[in-house]
Design a protein around this motif. Sequence first.
Motif, PDB file in Angstrom:
ATOM      1  N   PRO A   1       0.815  -1.221   0.000  1.00 24.00           N
ATOM      2  CA  PRO A   1       0.000   0.000   0.000  1.00 24.00           C
ATOM      3  C   PRO A   1       0.848   1.269   0.000  1.00 24.00           C
ATOM      4  CG  PRO A   1      -0.856  -1.576   1.586  1.00 24.00           C
ATOM      5  CD  PRO A   1       0.469  -2.119   1.123  1.00 24.00           C
ATOM      6  N   VAL A   2       0.376   2.252  -0.771  1.00 27.16           N
ATOM      7  CA  VAL A   2       0.992   3.574  -0.768  1.00 27.16           C
ATOM      8  C   VAL A   2      -0.028   4.560  -0.207  1.00 27.16           C
ATOM      9  CG1 VAL A   2       2.507   3.060  -2.717  1.00 27.16           C
ATOM     10  CG2 VAL A   2       0.253   4.059  -3.149  1.00 27.16           C
ATOM     11  N   GLY A   3       0.363   5.824  -0.140  1.00 27.74           N
ATOM     12  CA  GLY A   3      -0.536   6.822   0.402  1.00 27.74           C
ATOM     13  C   GLY A   3      -1.655   7.182  -0.560  1.00 27.74           C
ATOM     14  N   GLU A   4      -2.633   7.862  -0.032  1.00 30.30           N
ATOM     15  CA  GLU A   4      -3.715   8.373  -0.880  1.00 30.30           C
ATOM     16  C   GLU A   4      -3.139   9.296  -1.951  1.00 30.30           C
ATOM     17  OE1 GLU A   4      -7.913  10.802  -0.211  1.00 30.30           O
ATOM     18  OE2 GLU A   4      -6.893   9.875   1.502  1.00 30.30           O
ATOM     19  N   TYR A   5      -2.055   9.969  -1.603  1.00 24.19           N
ATOM     20  CA  TYR A   5      -1.301  10.786  -2.559  1.00 24.19           C
ATOM     21  C   TYR A   5       0.140  10.287  -2.552  1.00 24.19           C
ATOM     22  CZ  TYR A   5      -5.415  13.711  -2.442  1.00 24.19           C
ATOM     23  OH  TYR A   5      -6.712  14.160  -2.522  1.00 24.19           O
TER      24      TYR A   5
ATOM     25  N   ASP B   1      -0.991   8.609   8.909  1.00 25.87           N
ATOM     26  CA  ASP B   1      -2.404   8.788   8.560  1.00 25.87           C
ATOM     27  C   ASP B   1      -2.754   8.174   7.213  1.00 25.87           C
ATOM     28  OD1 ASP B   1      -1.212  10.567   6.800  1.00 25.87           O
ATOM     29  OD2 ASP B   1      -2.083  12.368   7.699  1.00 25.87           O
ATOM     30  N   GLY B   2      -1.757   7.619   6.510  1.00 27.04           N
ATOM     31  CA  GLY B   2      -2.005   6.975   5.225  1.00 27.04           C
ATOM     32  C   GLY B   2      -2.253   7.936   4.078  1.00 27.04           C
ATOM     33  N   LYS B   3      -2.047   9.207   4.326  1.00 25.57           N
ATOM     34  CA  LYS B   3      -2.375  10.207   3.306  1.00 25.57           C
ATOM     35  C   LYS B   3      -1.298  10.345   2.228  1.00 25.57           C
ATOM     36  CE  LYS B   3      -6.389  11.866   4.685  1.00 25.57           C
ATOM     37  NZ  LYS B   3      -7.577  11.878   3.815  1.00 25.57           N
ATOM     38  N   VAL B   4      -0.027  10.317   2.634  1.00 30.00           N
ATOM     39  CA  VAL B   4       1.060  10.609   1.693  1.00 30.00           C
ATOM     40  C   VAL B   4       2.143   9.540   1.784  1.00 30.00           C
ATOM     41  CG1 VAL B   4       2.889  12.249   1.059  1.00 30.00           C
ATOM     42  CG2 VAL B   4       0.649  13.098   1.778  1.00 30.00           C
TER      43      VAL B   4
ATOM     44  N   SER C   1       4.205  22.612   0.730  1.00 27.07           N
ATOM     45  CA  SER C   1       2.811  23.047   0.578  1.00 27.07           C
ATOM     46  C   SER C   1       1.989  21.989  -0.154  1.00 27.07           C
ATOM     47  CB  SER C   1       2.753  24.367  -0.194  1.00 27.07           C
ATOM     48  OG  SER C   1       3.338  25.415   0.554  1.00 27.07           O
ATOM     49  N   LEU C   2       2.623  21.331  -1.129  1.00 27.42           N
ATOM     50  CA  LEU C   2       1.945  20.274  -1.867  1.00 27.42           C
ATOM     51  C   LEU C   2       1.547  19.139  -0.938  1.00 27.42           C
ATOM     52  CD1 LEU C   2       1.077  18.533  -4.281  1.00 27.42           C
ATOM     53  CD2 LEU C   2       3.501  18.029  -4.686  1.00 27.42           C
TER      54      LEU C   2
ATOM     55  N   GLY D   1      -6.460  17.165   2.327  1.00 21.22           N
ATOM     56  CA  GLY D   1      -7.505  16.873   1.343  1.00 21.22           C
ATOM     57  C   GLY D   1      -7.749  17.994   0.369  1.00 21.22           C
ATOM     58  N   ASN D   2      -6.788  18.925   0.274  1.00 24.28           N
ATOM     59  CA  ASN D   2      -6.943  20.061  -0.628  1.00 24.28           C
ATOM     60  C   ASN D   2      -5.615  20.357  -1.334  1.00 24.28           C
ATOM     61  OD1 ASN D   2      -8.184  22.287  -1.855  1.00 24.28           O
ATOM     62  ND2 ASN D   2      -7.486  23.676  -0.238  1.00 24.28           N
TER      63      ASN D   2
END
Length: 205
Positions: free
Chosen positions: A69-73, A109-112, A146-147, A154-155
């Motif tokens: 698994p990778v991040g959502e981004y 958090d699994g986001k990135v 910032s990215l 989520g933005n």
Amino acid sequence: MTLDRDLMQTIIKRYPRSRSAIMPLLHYVQSVSGYVTHEGIETISELLEIETAEVSAVATFYTQYKRKPVGEYHVGVCTNTLCAVMGGDAIFSALKEHLGIENDGVTEDGKVSLEHIECNAACDYAPVVMANWEFYDNQTVESAKSLVDGARAGNPPAPTRGPNTLVTYKEASAVLAGLDDGRAREGLQAGQATLLGLKLSKEGK
């Protein structure tokens, strides 16, 4: 999540030789699971009537396929020579510290997730960062932070070129599987020439 075998058969039928569907089918598996699972490899093998070793060989050869698994981004920082000299190495080091992860790591958090990549084939815009295969050109340490901060919130900021929005890793994988999400019509570069391939694929040519 369960793989949609009917949809997978639809993808296969786009190709005169069924084996040619291996790559889009792998992208489809990632769009469902977030990475290439053992179940996905076995299902592709069964549908294409080929050995699982053949599917695994493709899945492990190309770096866009992930086996965990990778991040959502999923963020890739070019660290090839030109990008490195122009600031890519500094960006990669700063993002590792900022996110608290190493290469191929995923935030708690699994986001990135973060990966150093050898080349984005975009040397004119060095240093380049990619997020879910979309380009962010002429980056700095601060713009890269910032990215990833935007992605975690989520933005995420809009890509430098291409569509106006950045979708999740799973959604990007669906696009690479050939499932049209309408975003090919977004952005300054969109136009008849850009959309011709999509039009022909829909017509089965």
